[in-house]
Design a protein around this motif. Structure first.
Motif, PDB file in Angstrom:
ATOM      1  N   GLN A  56      -5.240  11.665  10.560  1.00 43.24           N
ATOM      2  CA  GLN A  56      -6.187  11.389   9.490  1.00 43.24           C
ATOM      3  C   GLN A  56      -5.423  11.247   8.178  1.00 43.24           C
ATOM      4  OE1 GLN A  56      -9.049  10.414   9.032  1.00 43.24           O
ATOM      5  NE2 GLN A  56     -10.239  11.488   7.477  1.00 43.24           N
ATOM      6  N   TYR A  62      -7.670  11.991  15.051  1.00 41.31           N
ATOM      7  CA  TYR A  62      -8.771  11.334  15.753  1.00 41.31           C
ATOM      8  C   TYR A  62      -8.216  10.312  16.718  1.00 41.31           C
ATOM      9  CZ  TYR A  62      -8.144   7.553  12.341  1.00 41.31           C
ATOM     10  OH  TYR A  62      -7.627   6.541  11.556  1.00 41.31           O
ATOM     11  N   LEU A 117     -10.783  17.213   9.348  1.00 43.97           N
ATOM     12  CA  LEU A 117     -10.332  16.385  10.469  1.00 43.97           C
ATOM     13  C   LEU A 117      -8.831  16.209  10.367  1.00 43.97           C
ATOM     14  CD1 LEU A 117     -10.935  14.444  12.871  1.00 43.97           C
ATOM     15  CD2 LEU A 117     -11.282  12.642  11.156  1.00 43.97           C
ATOM     16  N   TYR A 155      -9.869  23.334  16.540  1.00 43.74           N
ATOM     17  CA  TYR A 155     -10.820  22.987  17.587  1.00 43.74           C
ATOM     18  C   TYR A 155     -10.610  21.532  18.002  1.00 43.74           C
ATOM     19  CZ  TYR A 155     -13.653  27.147  16.615  1.00 43.74           C
ATOM     20  OH  TYR A 155     -14.101  28.438  16.455  1.00 43.74           O
ATOM     21  N   GLN A 201     -12.636  18.354  19.854  1.00 45.20           N
ATOM     22  CA  GLN A 201     -14.001  17.888  20.110  1.00 45.20           C
ATOM     23  C   GLN A 201     -13.916  16.485  20.697  1.00 45.20           C
ATOM     24  OE1 GLN A 201     -16.408  16.487  16.831  1.00 45.20           O
ATOM     25  NE2 GLN A 201     -18.324  17.194  17.740  1.00 45.20           N
ATOM     26  N   LEU A 228     -10.002  24.672  10.792  1.00 45.63           N
ATOM     27  CA  LEU A 228     -10.992  25.471  10.085  1.00 45.63           C
ATOM     28  C   LEU A 228     -10.329  26.653   9.410  1.00 45.63           C
ATOM     29  CD1 LEU A 228     -12.853  23.901  12.154  1.00 45.63           C
ATOM     30  CD2 LEU A 228     -14.372  25.893  12.007  1.00 45.63           C
ATOM     31  N   THR A 230     -13.880  27.348   3.609  1.00 46.34           N
ATOM     32  CA  THR A 230     -13.646  25.947   3.258  1.00 46.34           C
ATOM     33  C   THR A 230     -14.268  25.040   4.306  1.00 46.34           C
ATOM     34  OG1 THR A 230     -11.546  25.770   4.435  1.00 46.34           O
ATOM     35  CG2 THR A 230     -11.462  26.524   2.151  1.00 46.34           C
ATOM     36  N   ALA A 231     -14.558  23.808   3.923  1.00 50.14           N
ATOM     37  CA  ALA A 231     -15.117  22.853   4.874  1.00 50.14           C
ATOM     38  C   ALA A 231     -14.067  22.509   5.922  1.00 50.14           C
ATOM     39  CB  ALA A 231     -15.559  21.582   4.141  1.00 50.14           C
ATOM     40  N   PRO A 232     -14.470  22.425   7.182  1.00 44.62           N
ATOM     41  CA  PRO A 232     -13.531  22.003   8.230  1.00 44.62           C
ATOM     42  C   PRO A 232     -12.915  20.661   7.891  1.00 44.62           C
ATOM     43  CG  PRO A 232     -15.512  22.892   9.212  1.00 44.62           C
ATOM     44  CD  PRO A 232     -15.779  22.768   7.743  1.00 44.62           C
ATOM     45  N   TYR A 278      -9.775  19.446  14.716  1.00 44.07           N
ATOM     46  CA  TYR A 278     -10.201  19.927  13.406  1.00 44.07           C
ATOM     47  C   TYR A 278      -9.502  21.232  13.073  1.00 44.07           C
ATOM     48  CZ  TYR A 278     -13.997  16.612  14.125  1.00 44.07           C
ATOM     49  OH  TYR A 278     -14.721  15.474  14.364  1.00 44.07           O
ATOM     50  N   ALA A 321     -10.959  14.397  18.952  1.00 44.40           N
ATOM     51  CA  ALA A 321     -10.573  14.771  17.591  1.00 44.40           C
ATOM     52  C   ALA A 321     -10.128  16.225  17.561  1.00 44.40           C
ATOM     53  CB  ALA A 321     -11.761  14.574  16.643  1.00 44.40           C
TER      54      ALA A 321
END
Lengths: 107, 118
Positions: A55, A49, A46, A87, A89, A38, A42-44, A36, A34
């Motif tokens: 997404q 994937y 997606l 990032y 992951q 950032l 703010t919230a990371p 991401y 995945a």
């Protein structure tokens, strides 16, 4: 543990540029990868994937490719909103390790 | 819409414990695992572990074994992450993240800043 190596750590680019970020796994993770985005405060989010699936709601200028150990995230035509840190992951097996991150900054 | 709302910022002394909550809404809480991640200031993201709200099963990263406990209260759709024996290196933003079996972690909470300082 699977190690993820992401490059470059910083990328300077201009609006309208095409950019590519690379992520390498220390062993095969199939397509269990995945990406991401950032941004401070703010919230990371997606972005990609299963290595290449966009997404829902993410602009089509984002794309991902790769399988096994080599992966890329490409942004085809950079927009002002895309300047952020990215990032990778893996989620092949626990622990789900991250790459070191790529800060995409305005040139 | 899917939301994960985390508890507010905390300041703790070295050696203390912190418990961060993560309230889920907009989906069936027990159908998705909760992962916890953290990001220390100026550092990258770090995966801490997972919990199944359905069974209560957990799995922790080796780095945190013995110091972290992940729990849940299914009656209120809330997950918790407790970290003990805090030191300055635990100063970070902690995130809860939803994950379906076989899928990537997708929705993230807004993050909780934990500051460890004497």
């Amino acid at each position: 543990d699977i190690q993820m190596t992401q490059s470059p750590s910083t990328l300077s680019a201009s609006v309208g540029d095409r950019v590519t970020i690379t992520c390498r796994a220390s062993q095969s993770i199939s397509s269990w990868l995945a990406w991401y985005q950032l941004k401070p405060g703010t919230a990371p989010k997606l972005v990609i994937y299963k290595a290449s699936t966009l997404q829902s709601g993410v602009p089509s200028r984002f794309s991902g490719s790769g399988s096994g150990t080599e992966f890329t995230l490409t942004i085809s035509t950079l927009q002002p909103d895309d300047f952020a840190t990215y990032y990778c992951q893996h989620y092949n097996s626990y622990p789900y390790t991250f790459g070191q991150g790529t800060k995409l900054e305005i040139k | 819409q899917v939301q994960l709302v985390q508890s507010g910022a905390e300041v703790k002394k070295p050696g203390a414990s912190v418990k961060v909550s993560c309230k889920a809404s907009g989906y069936t809480f027990i159908s998705y695992d909760i992962n916890w991640m953290r990001q220390a200031t100026g550092q990258g993201l770090e995966w801490m572990g997972w919990m199944s709200p359905n069974s209560g099963s957990t799995g922790y990263a080796q780095t945190f074994q013995g110091r972290v406990t992940m729990t849940r209260d299914t009656s209120i759709g809330t997950a918790y992450m407790e970290l003990s024996s805090l030191n300055s290196e635990d100063t970070a933003v902690y995130y809860c993240v939803r994950r379906a079996h076989g899928q990537a972690p997708d929705y993230w909470g807004q993050g909780t800043l934990v500051t460890v300082s004497s």
